[in-house]
Design a protein around this motif. Structure first.
Motif, PDB file in Angstrom:
ATOM      1  N   UNK A  94       0.993  -1.367   0.155  1.00 23.77           N
ATOM      2  CA  UNK A  94      -0.055   0.301  -0.034  1.00 23.77           C
ATOM      3  C   UNK A  94       0.759   1.549  -0.092  1.00 23.77           C
ATOM      4  N   UNK A  95       1.026   2.345  -0.357  1.00 34.30           N
ATOM      5  CA  UNK A  95       1.075   3.656  -0.278  1.00 34.30           C
ATOM      6  C   UNK A  95       0.024   4.504  -0.016  1.00 34.30           C
TER       7      UNK A  95
ATOM      8  N   UNK B 213       5.704   4.075   1.775  1.00 39.18           N
ATOM      9  CA  UNK B 213       5.382   2.308   0.905  1.00 39.18           C
ATOM     10  C   UNK B 213       5.327   1.721   2.185  1.00 39.18           C
ATOM     11  N   UNK B 214       4.443   0.949   2.247  1.00 43.10           N
ATOM     12  CA  UNK B 214       3.885   0.089   3.280  1.00 43.10           C
ATOM     13  C   UNK B 214       4.449  -1.950   2.475  1.00 43.10           C
TER      14      UNK B 214
ATOM     15  N   UNK C 114       9.250  -1.405   4.256  1.00 43.56           N
ATOM     16  CA  UNK C 114       8.280  -0.174   5.220  1.00 43.56           C
ATOM     17  C   UNK C 114       9.589   0.103   3.783  1.00 43.56           C
ATOM     18  N   UNK C 115       8.968   1.387   2.786  1.00 45.01           N
ATOM     19  CA  UNK C 115       9.956   2.174   1.932  1.00 45.01           C
ATOM     20  C   UNK C 115       9.323   3.830   1.576  1.00 45.01           C
ATOM     21  N   UNK C 116      10.598   3.702   0.897  1.00 46.77           N
ATOM     22  CA  UNK C 116       9.777   5.430   0.661  1.00 46.77           C
ATOM     23  C   UNK C 116      10.459   5.500  -0.935  1.00 46.77           C
TER      24      UNK C 116
ATOM     25  N   UNK D  18      14.766   8.476  -6.591  1.00 43.55           N
ATOM     26  CA  UNK D  18      15.286   7.177  -4.808  1.00 43.55           C
ATOM     27  C   UNK D  18      13.765   6.398  -5.294  1.00 43.55           C
ATOM     28  N   UNK D  19      14.416   4.887  -4.924  1.00 45.38           N
ATOM     29  CA  UNK D  19      12.974   4.406  -3.612  1.00 45.38           C
ATOM     30  C   UNK D  19      14.077   4.064  -2.740  1.00 45.38           C
ATOM     31  N   UNK D  20      13.696   3.193  -1.615  1.00 43.13           N
ATOM     32  CA  UNK D  20      13.784   2.469   0.109  1.00 43.13           C
ATOM     33  C   UNK D  20      13.502   1.883   0.059  1.00 43.13           C
ATOM     34  N   UNK D  21      13.480   0.309   0.380  1.00 44.45           N
ATOM     35  CA  UNK D  21      13.400  -0.505   1.387  1.00 44.45           C
ATOM     36  C   UNK D  21      13.363  -0.710   2.012  1.00 44.45           C
TER      37      UNK D  21
END
Length: 139
Positions: free
Chosen positions: A77-78, A90-91, A104-106, A118-121
């Protein structure tokens, strides 16, 4: 004469209504992608990530595709960031495997509203308990 007017009104309603439905269907999801460089870590293994595709669906579902030596699909989900309009939280609650992933993410979206900055998880596999991390920067 009345029949022609009624027919014309029906045609106008169908044409205008169909256009509105088309627009709504297009707004149901947003797709972002970028080539770039990054890594995905799964336990002790590490893979280079060359591209990322993120689909934000209107019902706050997210689909993430990481393209590497292997291709990894993630779901979750976001939610929008209240502080920065281009930042998405982000979850991650699942993946292609049955065991799934809890993470969890961004996500940071570029100004062009099409690409990923950028994507970080960060999280772990539910089944194997191995740590999983993604660190990607788009070009």
């Amino acid at each position: 004469m009345k029949t022609r007017i009624i027919t014309l009104i029906i045609v106008v309603v169908i044409v205008c209504g169909g256009g509105a439905l088309d627009t709504r269907a297009q707004e149901q999801s947003r797709l972002f992608n970028s080539d770039g460089h990054g890594k995905i870590r799964i336990g002790n293994e590490s893979f280079k990530v060359s591209s990322v595709i993120v689909k934000l669906i209107d019902d706050h579902q997210v689909e993430v595709t990481l393209i590497s030596e292997i291709t990894i699909f993630l779901k979750g989900t976001w939610s929008d960031s209240t502080e920065k309009p281009r930042d998405i939280t982000l979850e991650i609650t699942g993946g292609a495997s049955a065991g799934g992933l809890e993470a969890k993410g961004h996500l940071t979206i570029a100004d062009d509203d099409k690409s990923i900055v950028m994507l970080i998880i960060s999280g772990q596999s539910r089944r194997t308990k191995r740590v999983v991390g993604v660190d990607f920067k788009g070009n």
